[in-house]
Design a protein around this motif. Structure first.
Motif, mmCIF file in Angstrom:
data_model
loop_
_atom_site.group_PDB
_atom_site.id
_atom_site.type_symbol
_atom_site.label_atom_id
_atom_site.label_comp_id
_atom_site.label_asym_id
_atom_site.label_seq_id
_atom_site.Cartn_x
_atom_site.Cartn_y
_atom_site.Cartn_z
ATOM 1 N N ILE A 1 -7.968 33.713 -8.086
ATOM 2 C CA ILE A 1 -7.461 32.144 -9.459
ATOM 3 C C ILE A 1 -8.908 32.297 -10.135
ATOM 4 C CG2 ILE A 1 -6.330 30.743 -10.255
ATOM 5 C CD1 ILE A 1 -4.303 31.108 -7.110
ATOM 6 N N ASP A 2 -8.921 32.709 -11.473
ATOM 7 C CA ASP A 2 -10.339 32.352 -12.124
ATOM 8 C C ASP A 2 -9.457 31.973 -13.560
ATOM 9 O OD1 ASP A 2 -10.109 34.162 -14.119
ATOM 10 O OD2 ASP A 2 -11.291 35.415 -12.708
ATOM 11 N N THR A 3 -8.318 31.967 -13.291
ATOM 12 C CA THR A 3 -8.172 30.910 -14.915
ATOM 13 C C THR A 3 -5.863 30.655 -14.875
ATOM 14 O OG1 THR A 3 -9.205 33.318 -16.380
ATOM 15 C CG2 THR A 3 -7.295 32.312 -17.640
ATOM 16 N N VAL A 4 -5.973 29.612 -15.179
ATOM 17 C CA VAL A 4 -4.637 29.187 -14.786
ATOM 18 C C VAL A 4 -3.919 29.383 -16.548
ATOM 19 C CG1 VAL A 4 -4.823 28.372 -13.193
ATOM 20 C CG2 VAL A 4 -4.878 26.687 -15.360
ATOM 21 N N GLY A 5 -2.330 29.687 -16.319
ATOM 22 C CA GLY A 5 -2.430 29.578 -17.962
ATOM 23 C C GLY A 5 -0.428 28.876 -17.686
#
Length: 267
Positions: free
Chosen positions: A151-155
């Protein structure tokens, strides 16, 4: 209105699944535990005779407005910012309902697509991010202790307002004011904390309380001189206070009140 399966992506289906499950299947269990929904038709049915509760009875409860609301969110998700995500990913890059088997907690997120962790929310208040939702994203991120999902981005995808908002992991940790910014170190600390004390369990006696306090003290990040006492980040050279920003200065009062910040740290 007919629904063409070819026009609906897996992420949109996840919206429908989450909406249906949240409104139906899980609700009886919450009701029996006396958590919310106390005076709804569903509550009356379940609490009057829990053993007689059935799927047939459940499906007879929703009115047309509720069904239309869920279906509208499904169509909106099919023609939304998720389209861009679908265009740049392959099915094998998408994991619906990802779990985190390397941890002692049972948790499943909504969707991971090519390194982006997305949680779906059907909130009617899109301009407000609840603290619980922010912690939820962080929790999923940290539970991937082996970095299996990369995981490199959360949203968040807000289904009613047709909005997808996301943050790179580094920016998200910065916005939360996390003391640890190295993800591997952060995950290791959480994993050790979970091994040392059960989640949501109150200490049984003073001895256990003391043990947990020693564990928390040992896991606390070491903040070197010249760094903010709240977020552990370097302070500007011109800043003579203990905090790097006004926000950290305000947050310090709450941390100190809860015994999470030394009383010697002052503005």
């Amino acid at each position: 209105m007919p629904l063409d399966p070819g026009q609906v992506d897996p992420a949109a289906c996840r919206v429908l699944e989450g909406a249906v499950v949240g409104r139906t299947v899980d609700a009886p269990h919450l009701l029996i535990r006396h958590i919310g929904f106390a005076f709804t038709p569903l509550a009356i049915m379940v609490l009057s005779d829990p053993r007689a509760f059935s799927l047939t009875g459940l499906l007879e409860l929703p009115n047309r407005d509720m069904v239309s609301d869920v279906v509208d969110q499904l169509y909106q998700a099919a023609d939304s910012p998720l389209q861009d995500l679908r265009a740049r990913t392959w099915p094998e890059d998408c994991i619906p309902g990802p779990t985190f088997p390397d941890t002692r907690l049972t948790a499943d997120a909504d969707l991971i697509a090519d390194g982006i962790l997305i949680d779906f929310k059907s909130t009617r208040h899109p301009h407000m991010l609840r603290k619980a939702d922010a912690w939820q994203l962080l929790g999923y991120l940290l539970l991937d202790t082996a970095d299996h999902h990369r995981i490199d981005t959360v949203g968040l995808h807000l289904t009613r307002s047709d909005t997808l908002v996301s943050w790179p992991v580094e920016e998200y940790l910065d916005l939360l004011g996390a003391c640890r910014r190295d993800l591997t170190d952060f995950r290791a600390a959480l994993n050790e904390l979970l091994d040392g004390c059960a989640a949501d369990a109150e200490p049984r006696d003073q001895q256990e309380t003391d043990r947990i306090e020693r564990l928390l003290k040992r896991l606390a990040p070491d903040i070197p001189p010249g760094h903010c006492q709240v977020c552990a980040q370097p302070r500007p050279a011109s800043n003579r206070r203990s905090y790097c920003s006004r926000w950290c200065g305000v947050r310090a009062a709450t941390l100190r009140k809860n015994g999470m910040l030394s009383s010697t740290a002052t503005e």
